[in-house]
Scaffold this motif. Structure first.
Motif, short mmCIF file in Angstrom:
data_model
loop_
_atom_site.label_atom_id
_atom_site.label_comp_id
_atom_site.label_asym_id
_atom_site.label_seq_id
_atom_site.Cartn_x
_atom_site.Cartn_y
_atom_site.Cartn_z
N ASN A 1 9.63 3.12 11.88
CA ASN A 1 9.96 3.01 13.31
C ASN A 1 9.18 1.89 13.97
OD1 ASN A 1 11.71 5.16 13.09
ND2 ASN A 1 10.31 6.67 13.95
N SER A 2 7.91 1.75 13.57
CA SER A 2 7.08 0.67 14.12
C SER A 2 7.59 -0.70 13.70
CB SER A 2 5.63 0.85 13.69
OG SER A 2 5.12 2.07 14.13
N LEU A 3 8.10 -0.80 12.48
CA LEU A 3 8.67 -2.06 11.99
C LEU A 3 9.94 -2.41 12.77
CD1 LEU A 3 8.18 -1.63 8.15
CD2 LEU A 3 7.23 -3.50 9.54
N ILE A 4 10.78 -1.40 13.03
CA ILE A 4 12.00 -1.64 13.82
C ILE A 4 11.63 -2.14 15.20
CG2 ILE A 4 13.99 -0.53 14.91
CD1 ILE A 4 14.09 1.37 12.49
N ASN A 5 10.63 -1.48 15.81
CA ASN A 5 10.20 -1.90 17.15
C ASN A 5 9.66 -3.32 17.13
OD1 ASN A 5 9.34 -1.38 20.00
ND2 ASN A 5 7.32 -1.62 19.11
N PHE B 1 0.81 -1.22 0.00
CA PHE B 1 0.00 0.00 0.00
C PHE B 1 0.85 1.27 0.00
CE2 PHE B 1 -2.98 -3.16 1.68
CZ PHE B 1 -4.09 -2.92 0.88
N GLY B 2 2.14 1.13 -0.26
CA GLY B 2 3.01 2.29 -0.47
C GLY B 2 3.34 3.09 0.77
N CYS B 3 3.37 2.43 1.91
CA CYS B 3 3.68 3.14 3.17
C CYS B 3 5.06 2.78 3.70
CB CYS B 3 2.64 2.81 4.23
SG CYS B 3 0.97 3.36 3.82
N ASP B 4 5.88 2.15 2.88
CA ASP B 4 7.15 1.62 3.37
C ASP B 4 8.23 2.69 3.55
OD1 ASP B 4 6.72 1.63 0.59
OD2 ASP B 4 8.52 0.45 0.23
N PHE B 5 7.97 3.93 3.13
CA PHE B 5 8.95 4.99 3.32
C PHE B 5 8.46 6.04 4.33
CE2 PHE B 5 10.16 3.36 -0.91
CZ PHE B 5 11.46 3.01 -0.62
N ASP B 6 7.38 5.74 5.01
CA ASP B 6 6.90 6.63 6.07
C ASP B 6 7.71 6.37 7.34
OD1 ASP B 6 4.51 8.46 7.08
OD2 ASP B 6 4.81 6.88 8.57
N VAL B 7 8.25 7.42 7.94
CA VAL B 7 9.17 7.25 9.07
C VAL B 7 8.47 6.62 10.28
CG1 VAL B 7 8.79 9.59 9.98
CG2 VAL B 7 10.94 8.41 10.46
N TYR B 8 7.19 6.94 10.49
CA TYR B 8 6.48 6.37 11.64
C TYR B 8 6.23 4.87 11.44
CZ TYR B 8 5.71 11.30 12.63
OH TYR B 8 5.90 12.63 12.89
N VAL B 9 5.90 4.50 10.22
CA VAL B 9 5.71 3.08 9.92
C VAL B 9 7.03 2.32 10.04
CG1 VAL B 9 5.00 1.42 8.15
CG2 VAL B 9 3.74 3.57 8.42
N VAL C 1 13.64 8.82 17.26
CA VAL C 1 12.93 7.57 17.60
C VAL C 1 13.53 6.40 16.83
CG1 VAL C 1 10.70 6.39 17.61
CG2 VAL C 1 10.82 8.83 18.16
N SER C 2 13.89 6.62 15.57
CA SER C 2 14.50 5.56 14.76
C SER C 2 15.79 5.07 15.40
CB SER C 2 14.79 6.07 13.35
OG SER C 2 13.71 6.77 12.80
N TRP C 3 16.65 6.02 15.76
CA TRP C 3 17.93 5.65 16.38
C TRP C 3 17.72 4.98 17.73
CZ3 TRP C 3 22.59 5.87 14.03
CH2 TRP C 3 22.68 6.63 12.86
N ASN C 4 16.83 5.54 18.53
CA ASN C 4 16.58 4.95 19.85
C ASN C 4 16.05 3.53 19.72
OD1 ASN C 4 17.39 7.28 21.09
ND2 ASN C 4 15.33 8.00 21.60
N SER C 5 15.15 3.31 18.77
CA SER C 5 14.54 1.97 18.61
C SER C 5 15.58 0.93 18.25
CB SER C 5 13.45 2.02 17.55
OG SER C 5 12.41 2.89 17.92
N PHE D 1 16.19 -0.32 9.20
CA PHE D 1 16.89 0.91 9.60
C PHE D 1 17.83 1.39 8.49
CE2 PHE D 1 20.47 3.06 11.67
CZ PHE D 1 19.80 4.05 12.39
N ASP D 2 18.55 0.45 7.89
CA ASP D 2 19.49 0.81 6.82
C ASP D 2 18.79 1.37 5.59
OD1 ASP D 2 21.62 0.01 8.39
OD2 ASP D 2 21.70 -2.01 7.54
N GLU D 3 17.55 0.93 5.34
CA GLU D 3 16.82 1.37 4.15
C GLU D 3 16.08 2.70 4.35
OE1 GLU D 3 14.24 -1.89 3.31
OE2 GLU D 3 15.83 -3.17 2.47
N MET D 4 16.14 3.25 5.55
CA MET D 4 15.43 4.50 5.83
C MET D 4 16.17 5.68 5.20
SD MET D 4 14.29 4.01 9.83
CE MET D 4 13.25 5.47 9.86
#
Length: 556
Positions: free
Chosen positions: A157-161, A147-155, A185-189, A176-179
Motif C-alpha cells: 500500500n505504501s508503494l502504491i501511495n 529483504f523479503g517484504c514485497d508481499f506485505d500488504v502495508y508495504v 486501503v489498497s483499493w482506495n490508494s 496493485f496487480d501483483e498483490m
C-alpha cells in the motif's frame, strides 16, 4: 535487592512513563533509568526503548522529538525497534527541515548491519512520497524485494501511495496487480492515484471492480474526483448508489466532504432539487454547517438561480471569510446585478475582510455583465493600488470584456498590448465578443483569424468568424468560411448539450439526440417557438420599414 524488587522498579518506571505529560517529568524518569544501580543492562535497554517509543509516538509534549533524538544519539548500538520508532516519528512530522531525517536514519540502520522489516518500509516510503522522490523510492522498492517484504500488504500500500504521489501510475498499477491480498486501503490508494492523474475512466473501472466494502473515503474520493474532472452528472449517480443498501450491509452515511462535493456538482448541473435535499440533510443529520459548507450552499443556490436562498444562507453565517463574500459577489455577477455586487464589496471591505484576486475577478465580471465601465475601471485601479494585487490573465479578460461590450475597442486593444503575459483565448474571446455585439467586422475578422492561426482545428473560432460575418450581412464571406471548414473537415468534436432538472432527475439534451428521452415533445415545442420568433422578427422588421420608409402615419 531481590529480583522481584528489581522487576517492580522496572514496572513502576514504565508505568510512570505512560502517565507523563511534560518533558520535565520524562527527563526525571530518564535520569532514574540511567542512574539506578538496581536495573540490569537488559532492563535499562528495554526502558530506554520504551522511552524512545513514548517520545516518538505517544507524547504530545513540545520538543519531544528533539529530546528523543538526543537520547537516540547516546545509545551505543540502537536496536531495530529504536530505529523504527525514530524513522516513524520523523516521517509523520510535517516540519520541512525534518523531512530528510528518516532517510538518514534508514541509511544508518543499513550501515549498522541491521535488516529492516515490514514496519520500517512503510514509513521510509512515506518519506519518499512526501518528497515526491521517485528515484529514491525505487531504490527503497528494491530493498523491499531484497529483504523479503514485497508481499506485505502495508508495504505494498505504501508503494502504491509513493508511485501515485509521484505520478507514476503504471508502476502503481503493477504493484496493485501483483498483490495477493488487498484491503480497502489498497483499493482506495489506487483509485485516488488514477483520479489525481486524470484517469477518471480507469478509476471508475476499479471502483466497480472493488470487492472489499467501500468506506467513506472510497465514496468521497470517487465523487470528488468526478466533480473536479467535470463529470458532475456521474458524481450524482455515484452519490445515489452510496445511499442504497449493498448486500444488507450498513449504509455509508455522507459526511462534510461528501456534502461539499455534491453541492459543487449540483451547482454545475443546476440541480437545485438535489441541492435543497442536501441542505435539509445537513439540518437533519447534525453535520456542522461550517464556513466551507455554507459557502458551497451559497455558490450552489446562486448558480441554480435561487438568489434569495443564497442570501438567506449568507446572512445566516455567523462568520464570513473572503471565500464566502466572493461567493455571494459571484452570484450577483452571474445574474447581472453589477451595482448590487459593488455594494456587497463595499460592505465586505467595511467589515475588515481583505479581498483576494478571485474576489476582483467576480467583481469585474459583475461590472462586465452590467455594462458598468466606470466602476470596472475603478475596481481595476483599487485592486492594484489599494491591495497591491497584480492583475492576472483573468482580470485582463474581464477588463477587455467590459471595454469591448461598451464598444471601447481602442482602449481594450491597449490593455492587451500592455499585458505582461501572453493573452490567452479568453482575452481574445472577450474582445471578439465585443466585436460581435457592435458589428466591428474589421477587428472581429482580425481577432478570429489570429485565433484560427493559433488553433487551426478549433471549430469555435471559425464559428465566431461566421457569426461576425452573419451579423454584418457579409454572407459571401460566411459561405467561404463554411466551405473552408468543410474542405478541411473541421467539425465540432463535442456536441452542444444542455441539462435541466425535472422532479429530481437531471436530463441532458444534446444536438445529436438524447438516448432514453422522448424527443418528440421538445422538438414540436421548438418548432412552435421558431415559428413565433420568425413572426415576431417579420412584424418588427415590417414595423421598422413602414415607420422609416413607408410612412409612420400608417400606424398612428
Amino acid at each position: 535487592m531481590i529480583e522481584s524488587e528489581v522487576l517492580n522498579l522496572k514496572n513502576v518506571l514504565a508505568r510512570l512513563l505512560h502517565y507523563s505529560k511534560t518533558i520535565k517529568e520524562i527527563s526525571q524518569i530518564h535520569s532514574q533509568i540511567v542512574t539506578s544501580a538496581n536495573l540490569s543492562s537488559a532492563d535499562r535497554s528495554f526502558l530506554v526503548s520504551r522511552l524512545l517509543f513514548f517520545l516518538c509516538t505517544v507524547s504530545n509534549a513540545p520538543h519531544s522529538l528533539d529530546y528523543a533524538k538526543k537520547i537516540f544519539n547516546l545509545v551505543p548500538k540502537p536496536s531495530l525497534f529504536m530505529y523504527n520508532a525514530m524513522i516513524r516519528s520523523n516521517s509523520v512530522k510535517i516540519n520541512e527541515p525534518l523531512w530528510c531525517e528518516s532517510l538518514v536514519l534508514y541509511k544508518a540502520l543499513l550501515h549498522d548491519d541491521i535488516s529492516p522489516d515490514c514496519i520500517t518500509f512503510p514509513f521510509v516510503l512515506k518519506e519518499c512520497a512526501k518528497r515526491v522522490d521517485a528515484n529514491i523510492g525505487r531504490s527503497i522498492h528494491a530493498h523491499v524485494v531484497e529483504f523479503g517484504c514485497d508481499f506485505d500488504v502495508y508495504v505494498q500500500n505504501s508503494l502504491i501511495n509513493l508511485y501515485t504521489q509521484c505520478g507514476i501510475l503504471e508502476d502503481a498499477g503493477r504493484v496493485f496487480d501483483e498483490m495477493f491480498n488487498r484491503d480497502v486501503v489498497s483499493w482506495n490508494s489506487i483509485i485516488v492515484g488514477f483520479l489525481r492523474g486524470g484517469e477518471l475512466d480507469k478509476a471508475l473501472v476499479l471502483f466497480r471492480q472493488m470487492k472489499e466494502r467501500k468506506n467513506i473515503i472510497t465514496w468521497n474520493s470517487m465523487i470528488t474526483g468526478l466533480v473536479q474532472g467535470g463529470r458532475s452528472k456521474e458524481a450524482l449517480e455515484i452519490f445515489h448508489e452510496m445511499q442504497v443498501l449493498d448486500d444488507n450491509k450498513d449504509l455509508v452515511l455522507p459526511d462534510k466532504i461528501t456534502v461539499a462535493s455534491m453541492l459543487s456538482a449540483c451547482a454545475s448541473l443546476g440541480a437545485i432539487d438535489h441541492g435543497r435535499w442536501l441542505h435539509s440533510y445537513l439540518e437533519r443529520s447534525g453535520i456542522e454547517c461550517d464556513m466551507v459548507i455554507a459557502t458551497a450552499l451559497v455558490d450552489m443556490y446562486g448558480k441554480c438561480g435561487s438568489i434569495e436562498r443564497a442570501f438567506d444562507v449568507f446572512h445566516a453565517m455567523p462568520k464570513r471569510d473572503v471565500l464566502a463574500w466572493t461567493a455571494i459577489i459571484s452570484t450577483l455577477a452571474l445574474h447581472g446585478f453589477g451595482n448590487e455586487a459593488c455594494a456587497i464589496f463595499e460592505e465586505m471591505v467595511a467589515t475588515g475582510v481583505r479581498p483576494n484576486a478571485v474576489t476582483f475577478v467576480a467583481l469585474l465580471t459583475a461590472c462586465a455583465h452590467s455594462g458598468l465601465v466606470e466602476k470596472g475601471r475603478l475596481c481595476y485601479d483599487v485592486m492594484r493600488q489599494d491591495y497591491c494585487i497584480e492583475p492576472e490573465v483573468q482580470h485582463y479578460a474581464c477588463m477587455v470584456g467590459i471595454l469591448g461590450r461598451a464598444g471601447l475597442f481602442s482602449e481594450a486593444e491597449e490593455i492587451i498590448r500592455n499585458m505582461p503575459m501572453k493573452p490567452d483565448f479568453f482575452v481574445w474571446g472577450a474582445l471578439l465578443g465585443g466585436c460581435q455585439l457592435h458589428g466591428n467586422v474589421k477587428l472581429g475578422e482580425r481577432v478570429s483569424r489570429f485565433l484560427i492561426e493559433l488553433e487551426p482545428e478549433n471549430h469555435a473560432f471559425y464559428a465566431n468568424l461566421c457569426d461576425v460575418y452573419s451579423k454584418a450581412g457579409k454572407f459571401n464571406d460566411l459561405k467561404r468560411i463554411r466551405s473552408l471548414m468543410k474542405a478541411q473537415e473541421i467539425q465540432k468534436t463535442v456536441p452542444g448539450c444542455s441539462m435541466i432538472e425535472v422532479d429530481g432527475v437531471v436530463y441532458e439534451f444534446s444536438v445529436k439526440g438524447s438516448p432514453g428521452l422522448l424527443m418528440d415533445v421538445p422538438k414540436s415545442l421548438l418548432v412552435v417557438l421558431s415559428n413565433e420568433m420568425k413572426f415576431e422578427s417579420y412584424s418588427s422588421n415590417s414595423l421598422w420599414w413602414y415607420q422609416t420608409v413607408g410612412g409612420g402615419d400608417f400606424w398612428s
